[in-house]
Design a protein around this motif. Structure first.
Motif, PDB file in Angstrom:
ATOM      1  N   LYS A 158       3.461  16.738 -10.435  1.00 53.70           N
ATOM      2  CA  LYS A 158       2.213  17.240  -9.854  1.00 53.70           C
ATOM      3  C   LYS A 158       1.348  16.079  -9.357  1.00 53.70           C
ATOM      4  N   GLU A 160       6.432  22.594 -11.209  1.00 52.62           N
ATOM      5  CA  GLU A 160       7.311  23.167 -12.239  1.00 52.62           C
ATOM      6  C   GLU A 160       8.714  23.398 -11.685  1.00 52.62           C
ATOM      7  N   GLU A 173       4.061  17.522 -15.095  1.00 49.26           N
ATOM      8  CA  GLU A 173       2.738  16.906 -14.931  1.00 49.26           C
ATOM      9  C   GLU A 173       2.812  15.673 -14.037  1.00 49.26           C
ATOM     10  N   ASP A 183       0.926  23.834  -8.874  1.00 47.87           N
ATOM     11  CA  ASP A 183       1.520  23.939 -10.207  1.00 47.87           C
ATOM     12  C   ASP A 183       2.920  24.536 -10.159  1.00 47.87           C
TER      13      ASP A 183
END
Length: 384
Positions: A370, A349, A367, A345
């Motif tokens: 990821k 980011e 998202e 995560d």
């Protein structure tokens, strides 16, 4: 209409004996910034020092730059330069040495400058005290030609891509004898860094008629010569062509920037020290599959190159030079699944916030990044 600037070094000296140029410099003092022992073992450090001394310059050497140059190393190097007072900064080595020398230059000319300002592109002017010359020992990073420097904050475990127009060196000296000493694994990793630079430059939202020809030629050269340089390190034609490809790709991406392959490579490299070129090599096909849903630039490139699927051709090239198709399979840097998932995560980011994300051809999100990381780790198809 917003104008663009195309910037390259004042001089690009290339070919056998390019280092002789150092003997023509004017001044009193020069510092050589280099990494480990490879430049010393090959005699290249002594050669550079001898040419500078032939020009009448006193020479100091700052060595020991680590593979992922740290802020701490650059602060210490800047302090040494401040004490020595050179008019010339000679960066000799791979991308790490050149990137570190650029930041040392900042701290030399502006002692105590806030690194976070640089990370946010608040750049002080350079060139009042010294000029920089870069001599690359690898055919990959193209830092000898670019306005970029990648520095690791080891405490925050983040790689920061710094961009400063004054980082473009006064001169780049390109002699393929130096990278000819690279072992096969590093030849592969740095060569795929070149490929990633060129492909990302071609599809960048800032690409134009000045950068496209350079990116295309670099891609052709990597497809044509990387495997030859990998298989036979003393094939000087292949070495020259790969060295040229590196610089051509650098001229392209330095002027139009990159995309999320680099954003993601910076962040996974900052935490796990996955070699930058290998991270790029693994993730490039996944990002191509992701991006091409919103750009026809890959289709254009395939027509120019006469191939059906550039992502598949890159996968084949990776395999031919010993690079794995997924992060999980990686043999050079082993990243355990639980460690990868624990940092996923934060990596996503931070990659989204990376400067290279701004010119990616598909608008993305933490998202999506990821999900791409997960696909690249497990070797899954990107279908979103």
């Amino acid at each position: 209409m917003t104008y663009s600037i195309f910037s390259v070094p004042n001089k690009i000296i290339h070919g056998d004996g390019a280092m002789d140029f150092l003997s023509t410099l004017d001044g009193d003092r020069a510092v050589i910034v280099t990494g480990g022992n490879s430049m010393k073992r090959g005699g290249f450090l002594d050669d550079a020092k001898a040419f500078l001394e032939k020009a009448g310059l006193e020479v100091e050497i700052i060595d020991g730059v680590e593979p992922d140059p740290s802020l701490k190393t650059c602060l210490a190097g800047g302090k040494k330069m401040e004490e020595f007072g050179p008019q010339w900064i000679i960066a000799l080595g791979g991308g790490s040495a050149m990137d570190a020398a650029k930041l040392m230059w900042v701290f030399y000319e502006h002692p105590g400058y806030d690194f976070q300002k640089l990370a946010n592109f608040d750049n002080p002017p350079l060139g009042d005290k010294a000029k920089m010359i870069c001599i690359p020992s690898t055919s990959g990073t193209a830092s000898e030609i670019t306005a970029f420097s990648v520095i690791t904050d080891t405490e925050a475990e983040i790689k920061y891509p710094l961009v400063h127009p004054d980082f473009v060196p006064y001169a780049a000296l390109l002699d393929a004898k130096i990278p000819a000493t690279m072992p096969p694994r590093i030849t592969a990793q740095t060569g795929m860094d070149v490929m990633t630079h060129a492909v990302e430059a071609y599809v960048s939202t800032n690409a134009d008629d000045y950068t496209d020809p350079l990116a295309i030629r670099a891609i052709r050269l990597v497809f044509g010569y990387l495997k030859k340089a990998f298989d036979k390190g003393d094939d000087m034609e292949a070495r020259v062509k790969m060295h040229d490809a590196s610089t051509l790709a650098g001229m392209a991406f330095s002027n139009c920037s990159l995309g999320i392959v680099h954003s993601m490579a910076h962040k996974i490299g900052g935490i796990f020290h996955l070699t930058h070129g290998e991270a790029n090599a693994i993730m490039l096909p996944y990002v191509i599959d992701y991006n091409r849903k919103e750009t026809n630039r890959y289709d254009e490139l395939e027509k120019i190159l006469g191939i059906d699927d550039i992502a598949e051709e890159i996968r084949k090239l990776n395999a031919s030079v010993g690079l794995t198709a997924s992060i999980q399979e990686g043999q050079n840097t082993v990243i355990k699944e639980e460690d990868f998932l624990a940092h996923l995560d934060v990596m996503a980011e931070n990659a989204f916030k990376d400067a290279c994300t701004l010119t990616n051809p598909r608008q993305t999100s933490p998202e999506d990044i990821k999900k791409i990381y997960e696909c690249a780790y497990y070797g899954k198809k990107v279908d979103f």
